[in-house]
Design an enzyme around this catalytic site. Structure first.
Site, PDB file in Angstrom:
ATOM      1  N   ASN A  12      25.491   8.856  37.765  1.00  0.00           N
ATOM      2  CA  ASN A  12      26.511   9.885  37.969  1.00  0.00           C
ATOM      3  C   ASN A  12      25.891  11.088  38.635  1.00  0.00           C
ATOM      4  O   ASN A  12      24.723  11.410  38.381  1.00  0.00           O
ATOM      5  CB  ASN A  12      27.090  10.384  36.632  1.00  0.00           C
ATOM      6  CG  ASN A  12      27.934   9.341  35.937  1.00  0.00           C
ATOM      7  OD1 ASN A  12      28.573   8.510  36.568  1.00  0.00           O
ATOM      8  ND2 ASN A  12      27.924   9.384  34.617  1.00  0.00           N
ATOM      9  N   ASN A  44      19.382   8.139  34.115  1.00  0.00           N
ATOM     10  CA  ASN A  44      18.574   9.050  33.286  1.00  0.00           C
ATOM     11  C   ASN A  44      17.540   8.270  32.468  1.00  0.00           C
ATOM     12  O   ASN A  44      16.373   8.669  32.363  1.00  0.00           O
ATOM     13  CB  ASN A  44      19.453   9.827  32.300  1.00  0.00           C
ATOM     14  CG  ASN A  44      20.386  10.810  32.980  1.00  0.00           C
ATOM     15  OD1 ASN A  44      20.187  11.170  34.128  1.00  0.00           O
ATOM     16  ND2 ASN A  44      21.410  11.255  32.262  1.00  0.00           N
ATOM     17  N   ASN A 186      24.017   6.594  18.538  1.00  0.00           N
ATOM     18  CA  ASN A 186      23.914   7.891  17.872  1.00  0.00           C
ATOM     19  C   ASN A 186      24.932   7.896  16.727  1.00  0.00           C
ATOM     20  O   ASN A 186      25.601   6.881  16.474  1.00  0.00           O
ATOM     21  CB  ASN A 186      24.095   9.042  18.862  1.00  0.00           C
ATOM     22  CG  ASN A 186      25.500   9.128  19.439  1.00  0.00           C
ATOM     23  OD1 ASN A 186      26.440   8.483  18.944  1.00  0.00           O
ATOM     24  ND2 ASN A 186      25.659   9.914  20.480  1.00  0.00           N
ATOM     25  N   ASP A 248      19.383  22.800  26.854  1.00  0.00           N
ATOM     26  CA  ASP A 248      20.431  21.917  27.375  1.00  0.00           C
ATOM     27  C   ASP A 248      20.192  20.530  26.787  1.00  0.00           C
ATOM     28  O   ASP A 248      19.243  19.850  27.154  1.00  0.00           O
ATOM     29  CB  ASP A 248      20.355  21.882  28.910  1.00  0.00           C
ATOM     30  CG  ASP A 248      21.406  20.963  29.530  1.00  0.00           C
ATOM     31  OD1 ASP A 248      22.114  20.258  28.788  1.00  0.00           O
ATOM     32  OD2 ASP A 248      21.498  20.948  30.771  1.00  0.00           O
ATOM     33  N   ASP A 254      19.310   9.852  26.324  1.00  0.00           N
ATOM     34  CA  ASP A 254      18.712   9.066  27.405  1.00  0.00           C
ATOM     35  C   ASP A 254      17.193   9.193  27.382  1.00  0.00           C
ATOM     36  O   ASP A 254      16.473   8.221  27.624  1.00  0.00           O
ATOM     37  CB  ASP A 254      19.258   9.528  28.762  1.00  0.00           C
ATOM     38  CG  ASP A 254      20.764   9.387  28.841  1.00  0.00           C
ATOM     39  OD1 ASP A 254      21.312   8.498  28.150  1.00  0.00           O
ATOM     40  OD2 ASP A 254      21.396  10.177  29.567  1.00  0.00           O
TER      41      ASP A 254
HETATM   42  O1  RIB Z   1      23.809  11.126  28.716  1.00  0.00           O
HETATM   43  C1  RIB Z   1      24.004  12.169  29.628  1.00  0.00           C
HETATM   44  C2  RIB Z   1      24.795  11.680  30.800  1.00  0.00           C
HETATM   45  O2  RIB Z   1      26.082  11.340  30.366  1.00  0.00           O
HETATM   46  C3  RIB Z   1      24.999  12.701  31.890  1.00  0.00           C
HETATM   47  O3  RIB Z   1      23.970  12.689  32.847  1.00  0.00           O
HETATM   48  C4  RIB Z   1      26.358  12.343  32.456  1.00  0.00           C
HETATM   49  O4  RIB Z   1      26.289  11.801  33.736  1.00  0.00           O
HETATM   50  C5  RIB Z   1      26.946  11.351  31.457  1.00  0.00           C
HETATM   51  O5  RIB Z   1      26.959  10.060  31.930  1.00  0.00           O
HETATM   52 NA    NA Z   2      18.187  18.410  29.049  1.00  0.00          NA
END
Ligand code: RIB
Ligand code: NA
Length: 313
Positions: A12, A44, A186, A248, A254
């Site tokens: 994404n 990610n 989670n 953040d 991920d």
């Molecule tokens: O897990 C985080 C991700 O969730 C973000 O990068 C966003 O793209 C969503 O898919």
């Molecule tokens: Na982060």
């Protein structure tokens, strides 16, 4: 040894706005900053696995649009062993609009999966050699389910160790879950999978029993700042979280999954791998963005070492 991880999953393009609080419906609220960056749970996790020390083959699908061009440039520049990027002219590249707000730097995400939902079974079949060549296959639920089912079936046939991060939640069959070697929900996903309200270690243990009952051998239920529950064939172990100053939290899950896969691929035992992944994720939450916030191996190791010093001092 550098293990080989194959990640089949979403890409994404993320647009992240840092807010003093989340906006109300109908409200225009000024952000204090914003950024555009690579995201998507699959991509990610692939970046996290790479930076945590694995050799990575990433497989994804994007649209033939500007965001797709951005994706290609990003994926070609991070240093993967291989990238297989399918594309479609009929759907946009996946994108996510993300607000980050509050003292815990929590997020709110609107995802349009677009091209991520359009993997064909033929495309997945083309990935069979890559999946078979890997030590670990890591996948999520941010793509169309028939494709994910085929990915998992191929990995099973090839005897590649399968990690499924069931995020974002979508209903899956028990037959699919039974093929997975390690499931990593989670708290929210675990609640949806089991019907048990998972909020602490006790409820996580109850949910773990339900999931073992569905044929899952090993699972790690991540509970954010509370740590994680590792449960293997009903034997539970608590994995401590590492203290962090959150900026953040996007991509924390991920970070955990990608670094976990890298560790397991290089032969590290499950509990040690989970502890490293927990340290790795704690560094990720201190940085803005998703893929951009993935630390490298040494940074996570330093976090682990300094925390150990604190408790033994
Ligand atoms: O897990 C985080 C991700 O969730 C973000 O990068 C966003 O793209 C969503 O898919
Ligand atoms: Na982060």
């Amino acid at each position: 040894k550098k293990g080989k991880v194959c990640v089949v999953g979403s890409f994404n393009l993320d647009i992240v706005a840092g807010m003093s609080r989340f906006p109300q419906p109908g409200e225009s609220l000024i952000a204090h900053n914003s950024m555009m960056g690579a995201g998507g749970k699959g991509a990610n996790q692939a970046v996290a696995a790479l930076r945590a020390g694995a050799r990575v083959h990433y497989i994804g699908k994007v649209g033939r649009d500007d965001f797709g061009t951005f994706a290609r440039r990003h994926l070609d520049s991070v240093g993967f062993d291989a990238v297989t990027l399918f594309s479609t002219a009929d759907h946009p590249t996946g994108n996510a609009l993300i607000y980050v707000a509050g003292a815990d730097a929590e997020n709110m995400i609107a995802v349009d999966p677009g091209a991520n939902l359009t993997f064909t079974l033929e495309e997945i079949e083309q990935c069979r050699p890559a999946i078979a060549a890997a030590d670990i296959l890591l996948t999520q639920l941010e793509n169309n389910l028939p494709a994910i089912e085929k990915v998992i079936a191929i990995a099973k046939e090839a005897q590649t160790y399968i990690i499924l991060n069931p995020a974002p939640f979508q209903p899956v069959s028990d037959a699919l879950l039974a093929k997975v070697d390690l499931l990593t929900p989670n708290a929210t996903e675990c609640s949806l999978l089991t019907g048990i309200q998972v909020q602490d270690m006790a409820s996580a243990q109850q949910a773990a029993q339900v999931l073992h009952g569905k044929g899952i051998q090993a699972l790690i239920i991540t509970l954010g700042t509370q740590g994680a529950l590792l449960s293997v064939a009903g034997q539970a172990q608590w994995i401590a979280a590492f203290a962090a100053v959150p900026k953040d939290t996007t991509g924390a899950g991920d970070a955990f999954n990608g670094s976990l896969a890298a560790q397991l691929a290089s032969g590290v035992p499950l509990a040690d791998a989970a502890s490293f992944a927990s340290a790795y994720a704690s560094v990720c939450v201190e940085r803005a963005g998703a893929a951009a916030s993935m630390p490298d191996y040494a940074e996570a190791l330093a976090r682990q070492a300094s925390a150990t010093l604190e408790t033994t001092a």
